[in-house]
Write an enzyme that holds these catalytic residues in place. Structure first.
Site, PDB file in Angstrom:
ATOM      1  N   PRO A 292      -6.128   9.307  -1.761  1.00 32.23           N
ATOM      2  CA  PRO A 292      -6.175   9.280  -0.311  1.00 32.23           C
ATOM      3  C   PRO A 292      -7.074   8.122   0.401  1.00 32.23           C
ATOM      4  CG  PRO A 292      -7.414  11.000  -1.145  1.00 32.23           C
ATOM      5  CD  PRO A 292      -6.762  10.399  -2.243  1.00 32.23           C
ATOM      6  N   ARG A 331      -4.834  -3.331  14.335  1.00 35.55           N
ATOM      7  CA  ARG A 331      -3.916  -2.289  14.076  1.00 35.55           C
ATOM      8  C   ARG A 331      -2.714  -2.104  15.328  1.00 35.55           C
ATOM      9  NH1 ARG A 331      -4.075   2.614  13.150  1.00 35.55           N
ATOM     10  NH2 ARG A 331      -2.517   2.521  11.502  1.00 35.55           N
ATOM     11  N   TYR A 335       0.864  -3.114  14.264  1.00 36.38           N
ATOM     12  CA  TYR A 335       1.720  -1.955  13.952  1.00 36.38           C
ATOM     13  C   TYR A 335       2.266  -1.361  15.428  1.00 36.38           C
ATOM     14  CZ  TYR A 335      -0.644  -2.293   9.405  1.00 36.38           C
ATOM     15  OH  TYR A 335      -1.412  -2.685   8.356  1.00 36.38           O
ATOM     16  N   CYS A 362      -8.540 -14.823  22.246  1.00 35.21           N
ATOM     17  CA  CYS A 362      -7.546 -15.853  22.962  1.00 35.21           C
ATOM     18  C   CYS A 362      -6.129 -15.626  22.703  1.00 35.21           C
ATOM     19  CB  CYS A 362      -8.084 -17.090  23.037  1.00 35.21           C
ATOM     20  SG  CYS A 362      -7.731 -18.136  24.500  1.00 35.21           S
ATOM     21  N   GLU A 363      -5.629 -14.311  22.921  1.00 34.58           N
ATOM     22  CA  GLU A 363      -4.284 -14.248  22.438  1.00 34.58           C
ATOM     23  C   GLU A 363      -3.731 -12.996  23.355  1.00 34.58           C
ATOM     24  OE1 GLU A 363      -3.738 -15.087  18.564  1.00 34.58           O
ATOM     25  OE2 GLU A 363      -2.065 -13.500  18.268  1.00 34.58           O
TER      26      GLU A 363
HETATM   27  N1  LLP Z   1      -2.630   4.164  -3.030  1.00 38.01           N
HETATM   28  C1  LLP Z   1      -1.989   2.825  -2.913  1.00 38.01           C
HETATM   29  C2  LLP Z   1      -1.407   2.346  -3.986  1.00 38.01           C
HETATM   30  C3  LLP Z   1      -2.141   2.374  -1.628  1.00 38.01           C
HETATM   31  O1  LLP Z   1      -1.267   1.362  -1.555  1.00 38.01           O
HETATM   32  C4  LLP Z   1      -2.607   2.838  -0.569  1.00 38.01           C
HETATM   33  C5  LLP Z   1      -2.300   2.402   0.784  1.00 38.01           C
HETATM   34  C6  LLP Z   1      -3.175   4.043  -0.819  1.00 38.01           C
HETATM   35  C7  LLP Z   1      -3.222   4.736  -1.823  1.00 38.01           C
HETATM   36  C8  LLP Z   1      -3.788   4.611   0.348  1.00 38.01           C
HETATM   37  O2  LLP Z   1      -3.248   5.116   1.404  1.00 38.01           O
HETATM   38  P1  LLP Z   1      -3.798   6.228   2.543  1.00 38.01           P
HETATM   39  O3  LLP Z   1      -4.002   7.442   2.041  1.00 38.01           O
HETATM   40  O4  LLP Z   1      -4.796   5.328   3.170  1.00 38.01           O
HETATM   41  O5  LLP Z   1      -2.387   6.042   3.411  1.00 38.01           O
HETATM   42  N2  LLP Z   1      -3.263  -1.205   6.804  1.00 38.01           N
HETATM   43  C9  LLP Z   1      -2.298   0.094   6.864  1.00 38.01           C
HETATM   44  C10 LLP Z   1      -2.280   1.085   5.803  1.00 38.01           C
HETATM   45  C11 LLP Z   1      -1.716   0.313   4.397  1.00 38.01           C
HETATM   46  C12 LLP Z   1      -1.810   1.251   3.417  1.00 38.01           C
HETATM   47  C13 LLP Z   1      -1.548   0.215   2.009  1.00 38.01           C
HETATM   48  N3  LLP Z   1      -1.702   1.074   0.972  1.00 38.01           N
HETATM   49  C14 LLP Z   1      -2.594   0.713   8.325  1.00 38.01           C
HETATM   50  O6  LLP Z   1      -3.529   0.133   8.905  1.00 38.01           O
HETATM   51  O7  LLP Z   1      -1.932   1.559   8.534  1.00 38.01           O
END
Ligand code: LLP
Length: 432
Positions: A292, A331, A335, A362-363
């Site tokens: 997590p 973000r 997204y 500036c965007e």
């Molecule tokens: N393990 C692996 C292999 C991952 O690729 C990720 C996230 C995690 C664990 C952790 O996932 P979490 O529990 O945080 O959801 N930048 C994007 C999120 C990209 C997540 C990439 N991998 C955002 O801002 O929503």
């Protein structure tokens, strides 16, 4: 009332985090600023740890995905809560090692680890290197042979599960740059190859199906697939893979419509199901990892900005510009991620206005949130954007040569700087 339990309103009508007045934080540290509540981070770590104890004989470990927020103090907290760590670069690894994070509890991820990164991982006896592809396996084998060292690895499998989430952050489907596909036999071939190597020991199978997932179902389907794969490997080769990693992705609350399942409930369902499948297949229950990131730090953080100009375009929209933007939180631009926003100096009055919060870059796409419901807001007010603890600081940039904001940690009614505000002179420190 708010999306996170660590937030409240004091007698002056100011937003509080960990009972600390956000307006006094602004007076002390300036804006923009990220603020984190230590108690919430620790509470979330404990929830994972206790779930393993309660539902799985303590036969597993949560690894905090440090890409969500990597800095020295967060690594210290994670280590003191006895969680492991997932790193994806030399930078994240270096940060962890700098605070004495035990190497054995670190997993090294990434779809294109460099020779240098792999070498550093082997030199430091990192717990698991998560093999993403055959090139990497060959490279690692070469490094281990030359150094006359062994290393323990996981193999990253694409289970092909399509978790319901934003398409940019899905990583489990077949068309993904991460891992080995099951259907094509690629994953099995990788397993056979690793088993045949002397210096590389196969310990674990890994998968990760996406991020900000609220539904337990895709995890259950993933467990079915991964446990079946463990069983098939055992039948075909006689080798029992003793560890399984289900990745991260558990969703958090950004807005009131988000209804995440508690960590305890999520973990209970997953752990009991893995146990059930192990019994069904008559194999030893695997040592289990989850990774997590967002669900540990996300709701623990907010960002505070000062409002500059308010531009009303009659019958179109009201732009409220703040002193940060996509440089500290990309973000929404990336997204279209939803956030709750609050006027921190007037948090008790009713939110009755729809505005668009714009950044100072500036965007045109530099928006923090479009058409969001907020209290009456004017120049000089302080705006808080909630649940910004994950993937905000870690995804920040110096676009437009704006210095990065500091991170302030709140604990026990005390505040401390854990990441200093970048200074203007820092912006040219690598320039010649
Ligand atoms: N393990 C692996 C292999 C991952 O690729 C990720 C996230 C995690 C664990 C952790 O996932 P979490 O529990 O945080 O959801 N930048 C994007 C999120 C990209 C997540 C990439 N991998 C955002 O801002 O929503």
């Amino acid at each position: 009332m708010f999306v996170s339990d660590c937030l409240g309103i004091n007698s002056e009508g100011h937003l509080t985090i960990g009972n600390y007045d956000t307006i006094s934080l602004v007076e002390k540290y300036g804006t923009p600023m990220y603020v984190m509540d230590e108690h919430t981070i620790r509470k979330n770590c404990k929830a994972y740890k206790e779930a393993f104890e309660k539902y799985y004989n303590n036969n597993g470990m949560a690894l905090y995905a440090s890409k969500a927020l990597s800095c020295l103090e967060i690594c210290r907290i994670i280590n003191s809560e006895s969680l492991g760590l997932d790193v994806v670069s030399e930078g994240e690894l270096y940060t962890a090692l700098c605070v004495g994070f035990p190497a054995k509890n670190i997993h090294f991820h990434g779809n294109n680890k460099t020779y240098r990164e792999l070498k550093i991982a082997v030199e430091n006896n990192i717990g698991r290197i998560v093999i993403d592809n055959i090139c990497e396996l060959d490279l690692l084998n070469d490094i281990c042979s030359k150094m006359n060292k062994t290393c323990d690895v996981a193999i990253r499998v694409k289970p092909g599960v399509n978790a319901h989430t934003h398409e940019y952050i899905r990583t489990g489907q077949i068309d993904s740059k991460f891992g080995f596909a099951l259907e094509t036999g690629e994953a099995f071939n990788a397993v056979e190859k690793v088993i045949s190597l002397d210096n590389i020991h196969l310990k674990e199978l890994h998968c990760h199906i996406g991020s900000q997932i609220f539904d337990i179902k895709p995890y259950i389907v993933t467990i079915d697939i991964m446990m079946e794969f463990i069983r098939a490997i055992k039948c075909k080769t006689g080798f029992l893979v003793k560890e399984l990693n289900l990745g991260g992705g558990f969703g958090i609350k950004y807005i009131n419509d988000d209804i995440p399942i508690s960590i305890d409930e999520f973990m209970k369902k997953i752990l009991l199901y893995v146990d059930k499948k192990s019994k069904q297949y008559n194999i030893e229950a695997p040592y289990l990892y989850v990774e997590p990131g967002r669900s540990i730090v996300g709701e623990a953080g907010i960002t505070l900005y000062r409002v500059g100009c308010v531009k009303n375009i009659p019958n179109i929209r009201r732009y409220v510009s703040v002193d940060g933007g996509m440089c500290d939180n990309p973000r929404y631009s990336l997204y279209k991620s939803k956030y709750s926003v609050v006027v921190a100096n007037n948090a008790c009055s009713k939110a009755e206005q729809i505005v668009t919060i714009a950044g100072k870059c500036c965007e045109s796409g530099d928006l923090i949130q479009e058409d969001v419901l907020i209290q009456e807001v004017k120049q000089g007010d302080i705006i808080a954007v909630l649940s910004t603890g994950a993937y905000n600081y870690s995804m920040s940039s110096n676009y437009n040569k704006i210095p990065r904001a500091p991170i302030i940690m709140i604990n026990d009614m005390k505040s401390k700087v854990i990441v200093k505000r970048e200074e203007i002179k820092d912006l040219i420190k690598n320039e010649i």
